[in-house]
Design a protein around this motif. Structure first.
Motif, PDB file in Angstrom:
ATOM      1  N   HIS A 183       0.818  -1.226   0.000  1.00 58.46           N
ATOM      2  CA  HIS A 183       0.000   0.000   0.000  1.00 58.46           C
ATOM      3  C   HIS A 183       0.841   1.261   0.000  1.00 58.46           C
ATOM      4  N   LYS A 184       2.133   1.126  -0.366  1.00 58.11           N
ATOM      5  CA  LYS A 184       3.012   2.272  -0.115  1.00 58.11           C
ATOM      6  C   LYS A 184       2.701   3.481  -0.989  1.00 58.11           C
ATOM      7  N   ASP A 185       1.981   3.261  -2.100  1.00 54.99           N
ATOM      8  CA  ASP A 185       1.577   4.409  -2.920  1.00 54.99           C
ATOM      9  C   ASP A 185       0.555   5.289  -2.203  1.00 54.99           C
ATOM     10  N   ARG A 186       0.005   4.798  -1.097  1.00 55.65           N
ATOM     11  CA  ARG A 186      -0.983   5.580  -0.328  1.00 55.65           C
ATOM     12  C   ARG A 186      -0.332   6.496   0.715  1.00 55.65           C
ATOM     13  N   VAL A 187       0.999   6.402   0.877  1.00 59.71           N
ATOM     14  CA  VAL A 187       1.670   7.184   1.921  1.00 59.71           C
ATOM     15  C   VAL A 187       1.671   8.670   1.572  1.00 59.71           C
ATOM     16  N   ASP A 188       1.315   9.498   2.541  1.00 60.41           N
ATOM     17  CA  ASP A 188       1.400  10.951   2.410  1.00 60.41           C
ATOM     18  C   ASP A 188       2.530  11.421   3.321  1.00 60.41           C
ATOM     19  N   LEU A 189       3.618  11.882   2.718  1.00 59.85           N
ATOM     20  CA  LEU A 189       4.796  12.262   3.508  1.00 59.85           C
ATOM     21  C   LEU A 189       4.495  13.380   4.498  1.00 59.85           C
ATOM     22  N   ASP A 190       3.566  14.279   4.127  1.00 60.08           N
ATOM     23  CA  ASP A 190       3.272  15.439   4.983  1.00 60.08           C
ATOM     24  C   ASP A 190       2.847  15.062   6.394  1.00 60.08           C
ATOM     25  N   VAL A 191       2.168  13.935   6.529  1.00 59.64           N
ATOM     26  CA  VAL A 191       1.581  13.630   7.840  1.00 59.64           C
ATOM     27  C   VAL A 191       2.561  12.943   8.787  1.00 59.64           C
ATOM     28  N   MET A 192       3.809  12.721   8.314  1.00 55.33           N
ATOM     29  CA  MET A 192       4.761  11.985   9.155  1.00 55.33           C
ATOM     30  C   MET A 192       5.610  12.843  10.077  1.00 55.33           C
ATOM     31  N   ARG A 193       5.643  14.143   9.841  1.00 54.31           N
ATOM     32  CA  ARG A 193       6.445  15.052  10.684  1.00 54.31           C
ATOM     33  C   ARG A 193       5.684  15.396  11.961  1.00 54.31           C
ATOM     34  N   PRO A 194       6.325  15.336  13.109  1.00 53.82           N
ATOM     35  CA  PRO A 194       5.604  15.747  14.328  1.00 53.82           C
ATOM     36  C   PRO A 194       5.289  17.235  14.271  1.00 53.82           C
ATOM     37  N   SER A 195       4.007  17.583  14.315  1.00 51.37           N
ATOM     38  CA  SER A 195       3.610  18.991  14.263  1.00 51.37           C
ATOM     39  C   SER A 195       3.065  19.458  15.614  1.00 51.37           C
ATOM     40  N   VAL A 196       2.910  18.530  16.526  1.00 52.20           N
ATOM     41  CA  VAL A 196       2.368  18.886  17.837  1.00 52.20           C
ATOM     42  C   VAL A 196       3.507  18.976  18.844  1.00 52.20           C
ATOM     43  N   GLN A 197       3.626  20.111  19.498  1.00 47.24           N
ATOM     44  CA  GLN A 197       4.700  20.361  20.455  1.00 47.24           C
ATOM     45  C   GLN A 197       4.146  20.410  21.871  1.00 47.24           C
ATOM     46  N   TRP A 198       4.657  19.534  22.745  1.00 49.77           N
ATOM     47  CA  TRP A 198       4.200  19.490  24.145  1.00 49.77           C
ATOM     48  C   TRP A 198       4.465  20.825  24.870  1.00 49.77           C
ATOM     49  N   ARG A 199       5.603  21.448  24.569  1.00 45.91           N
ATOM     50  CA  ARG A 199       5.999  22.644  25.332  1.00 45.91           C
ATOM     51  C   ARG A 199       5.278  23.893  24.875  1.00 45.91           C
ATOM     52  N   LYS A 200       4.748  23.869  23.655  1.00 49.36           N
ATOM     53  CA  LYS A 200       3.931  24.989  23.197  1.00 49.36           C
ATOM     54  C   LYS A 200       2.484  24.619  23.457  1.00 49.36           C
ATOM     55  N   THR A 201       1.689  25.610  23.856  1.00 51.64           N
ATOM     56  CA  THR A 201       0.323  25.269  24.245  1.00 51.64           C
ATOM     57  C   THR A 201      -0.617  25.207  23.055  1.00 51.64           C
ATOM     58  N   SER A 202      -0.178  25.650  21.906  1.00 49.27           N
ATOM     59  CA  SER A 202      -1.055  25.579  20.743  1.00 49.27           C
ATOM     60  C   SER A 202      -0.235  25.147  19.535  1.00 49.27           C
ATOM     61  N   SER A 203      -0.610  24.047  18.924  1.00 45.49           N
ATOM     62  CA  SER A 203       0.138  23.504  17.796  1.00 45.49           C
ATOM     63  C   SER A 203      -0.806  23.277  16.642  1.00 45.49           C
ATOM     64  N   PRO A 204      -1.007  24.280  15.817  1.00 53.53           N
ATOM     65  CA  PRO A 204      -1.936  24.087  14.696  1.00 53.53           C
ATOM     66  C   PRO A 204      -1.511  22.884  13.864  1.00 53.53           C
ATOM     67  N   VAL A 205      -2.389  21.948  13.712  1.00 49.93           N
ATOM     68  CA  VAL A 205      -2.070  20.731  12.982  1.00 49.93           C
ATOM     69  C   VAL A 205      -2.045  21.018  11.489  1.00 49.93           C
ATOM     70  N   ARG A 206      -1.020  20.583  10.819  1.00 51.00           N
ATOM     71  CA  ARG A 206      -0.945  20.670   9.374  1.00 51.00           C
ATOM     72  C   ARG A 206      -1.134  22.096   8.873  1.00 51.00           C
ATOM     73  N   GLU A 207      -0.591  23.030   9.635  1.00 52.57           N
ATOM     74  CA  GLU A 207      -0.637  24.448   9.302  1.00 52.57           C
ATOM     75  C   GLU A 207      -0.167  24.660   7.850  1.00 52.57           C
ATOM     76  N   GLU A 208       0.989  24.033   7.565  1.00 53.15           N
ATOM     77  CA  GLU A 208       1.614  24.235   6.256  1.00 53.15           C
ATOM     78  C   GLU A 208       0.676  23.803   5.133  1.00 53.15           C
ATOM     79  N   LYS A 209      -0.085  22.743   5.395  1.00 44.85           N
ATOM     80  CA  LYS A 209      -0.967  22.244   4.351  1.00 44.85           C
ATOM     81  C   LYS A 209      -2.129  23.210   4.112  1.00 44.85           C
ATOM     82  N   VAL A 210      -2.675  23.702   5.195  1.00 40.05           N
ATOM     83  CA  VAL A 210      -3.778  24.656   5.086  1.00 40.05           C
ATOM     84  C   VAL A 210      -3.315  25.905   4.330  1.00 40.05           C
ATOM     85  N   ALA A 211      -2.068  26.303   4.582  1.00 41.01           N
ATOM     86  CA  ALA A 211      -1.539  27.536   3.993  1.00 41.01           C
ATOM     87  C   ALA A 211      -1.320  27.421   2.493  1.00 41.01           C
ATOM     88  N   LYS A 212      -1.182  26.203   2.018  1.00 41.69           N
ATOM     89  CA  LYS A 212      -0.879  25.999   0.594  1.00 41.69           C
ATOM     90  C   LYS A 212      -1.958  26.568  -0.322  1.00 41.69           C
TER      91      LYS A 212
END
Lengths: 392, 392
Positions: free
Chosen positions: A363-392
């Protein structure tokens, strides 16, 4: 036996429902499909295509001749929860129906509040429904090894004997959970412990380790019976994620030093453990805790294991740890109670890893590389998920 | 210093607001008036008549020349909570704004869920608001000694050093709360401990004992400044309730054997402790726990004390215990941290009890006998409050 599997459309809930059905039990699957909704929200999806619950159940009836009932609804709705218990009259309830991802709970305030309210209120409603309709029902509740954190002493199964200033008592093991999700499970544990004692209920709290694997005896019977395989940074768990990364030629992303150690288990052992808990129910008034894992590994050990097993080149990338967890720490957790009941562990092997490579390759053709990077930061209180994607 | 007193219209919140104002601090009182609403629901009211928050604040300005600001709103509303922190820019927040009665939380499912959601979500919103707006704000949160339950070892202040299988660690003291209310405070404590560490906040968790008394230096200045005195079976706390019973010639109602032992303190010491915590703030990243009480008494001891002090005949009635608490148990709880900061305890004396007799005598025509019987049963999952009254 009549068993309700709450959250029975999820990663572990679905194979559990199938496994218990295959053992001859009468199964009701309850789900609000929140897990499928998170996919829409995060722009992610299971690597392995999954069918709707209706299609899964239809296929299972066709293959096995066995019927699994479905009730769609939300445990935070008390009318639904009471109706479910009244209509199905279960003898045991397996409760997976909670938001289960630490990173999801740490996205921002609203996800933290959602996770705690959803998990705590759903479980409270269930406890009241059991107490008021049939206190004999055995509650088998999924907890997590993450409730304990990483204390500098051995972790016991739920309770610890403490001698202090010349006196001794057996007390709940101190909890040091590391996310609002893990905290929700600690809240649940305390609520269940109290309700079990006050109302003479029967309850088993399964503090589960990190699960790996995707196929079980029953799901392997047909592709329409497959359960989900998450590899994204929010819902993907560590070994499954590493295997996807290796297969697609992406660096394996290790958070921090990789010295964090965690208890783990094969998905097939999850089913075995739940079946063992059901076959050996808690007594009236008994709240018992089993540590449900089979082996401990550090994150680096897992990365190395995947590198060594993969038939090609693998790079490992060390990322800043988005979490606030201890990197170098002692870790030794007792896990004998399920072994005593007869658990036969599937230990982590090259074979298992290789079989997962096969699943992913397909199923490897189904992989979306964008979703593999950790975008949620414990030390920051707000971590917009997939910000970069929305901005595109 | 700018100090927000959340729940500043309540039994302890109001005298705290006055006391801190009298010490020269700039005070904001935040309240959603839930406590006044519970009175309507339960058909009960404060024995001592109380003024509206607006009238109280006006009278205080007239008497002291000092202004107390008011913001009406609910902490479970994140917009309100963020706006409050942004507009007032407090340096410390004293957080009383929770549903505080164990029996209220045990009325039925909906009251249990309300208590946990209200308390946990309000505190989560506050933690996020502090972290995102000004992490330097010192959070002074009211907890309860009831979080610990009654273990068979000495209770420490929040944390305990445990040696186990040859290794040692200092871990959160194990919690065994005895109601859904007490559970909500345990959930809060875990959430605050985690958030403090993850976001480098400053927080003090005051595990308070049972408070008695009604007058403080500031409330005694004028009858319009009085704080509430609850004697009903849901919100009335033990010593206050006994004094009302003695004064009106009602038997003192002891639950169970009366051997239950609890830490207690004078209302004036609550104000002193909070002031001490504020004057000596937690460090960034520090989550500290103080056990806030001055003496321990068994329920029978309190009943006897009231009988001996009352200038007339008193009968004691032993009722079946509606709660699921241990009757005979060990109880020794450490409480030195506030003494180390300079707490000068007002120990329970004949004088205090006599002064309370005076307060009650003045208002004894306001007593409603119906509200004094325990109508909430821990072992039953649904306890219609004041059923008999509704049926009339």
């Amino acid at each position: 036996m009549k068993i309700a599997v709450l959250g029975g459309d999820g990663y572990l809930g679905w194979p559990t429902a199938l496994h218990l059905s295959a053992q001859g039990h009468d199964i009701l699957v309850v789900d609000n499909f929140a897990r499928r909704q998170y996919d829409f929200e995060l722009g992610a999806e299971s690597l392995v295509p999954i069918r709707s619950l209706k299609q899964r159940v239809d296929k299972w009836r066709e293959i096995s001749g066995r019927t699994i009932e479905i009730m769609a609804g939300d445990l935070t709705d008390p009318e639904f929860t009471y109706e479910m218990v009244r209509k199905f009259t279960p003898e045991a309830v397996v409760h997976f129906a909670e938001q289960r991802a630490a990173p999801y709970s740490m996205i921002d305030r609203s996800h933290a509040v959602y996770t705690q309210v959803n998990n705590v209120v759903g479980t409270l409603n269930l406890l009241y429904a059991i107490a008021e309709i049939d206190p004999e029902i055995h509650l088998v509740k999924l907890g997590t090894m993450g409730e304990y954190g990483t204390p500098n002493i051995d972790i016991e199964e739920g309770f610890i004997e403490i001698t202090h200033k010349g006196r001794t008592d057996v007390l709940p093991f101190p909890k040091q959970p590391g996310s609002f999700y893990h905290l929700s499970k600690v809240h649940d544990s305390h609520n269940i412990m109290f309700a079990t004692k006050a109302w003479n209920l029967r309850s088993t709290d399964l503090n589960q380790g990190v699960v790996y694997g995707q196929e079980t005896e029953e799901t392997a019977m047909h592709s329409d019976l497959a359960t989900r395989l998450d590899y994204d940074a929010v819902f993907g768990t560590v070994l499954n994620r590493f295997i996807v990364q290796a297969t697609i030629g992406h660096p394996i992303t290790v958070y921090g030093t990789g010295d964090q150690t965690r208890g783990m288990l094969d998905i097939r052992d999850t089913l075995q453990c739940i079946h063992l808990a059901i076959k050996n129910p808690a007594q009236p008034g008994e709240y018992r805790v089993f540590n449900q894992f089979t082996e401990s590994f550090s994150i680096s050990q897992l990365a190395n294991l995947v590198s060594e097993t993969f038939p090609g080149h693998v790079t490992v990338e060390m990322l800043d740890n988005p979490r606030t967890e201890a990197l170098s720490h002692y870790y030794n957790a007792v896990h004998t109670k399920l072994l005593d009941l007869g658990l036969q562990p599937h230990l982590l092997s090259d074979t298992l890893i290789s079989s997962l490579f096969g699943v992913v390759e397909q199923h490897k053709d189904r992989v979306d590389l964008d979703v593999m990077r950790p975008s949620v930061q414990w030390r920051k209180t707000s971590s917009p998920v997939r910000e970069e994607k929305v901005a595109k």
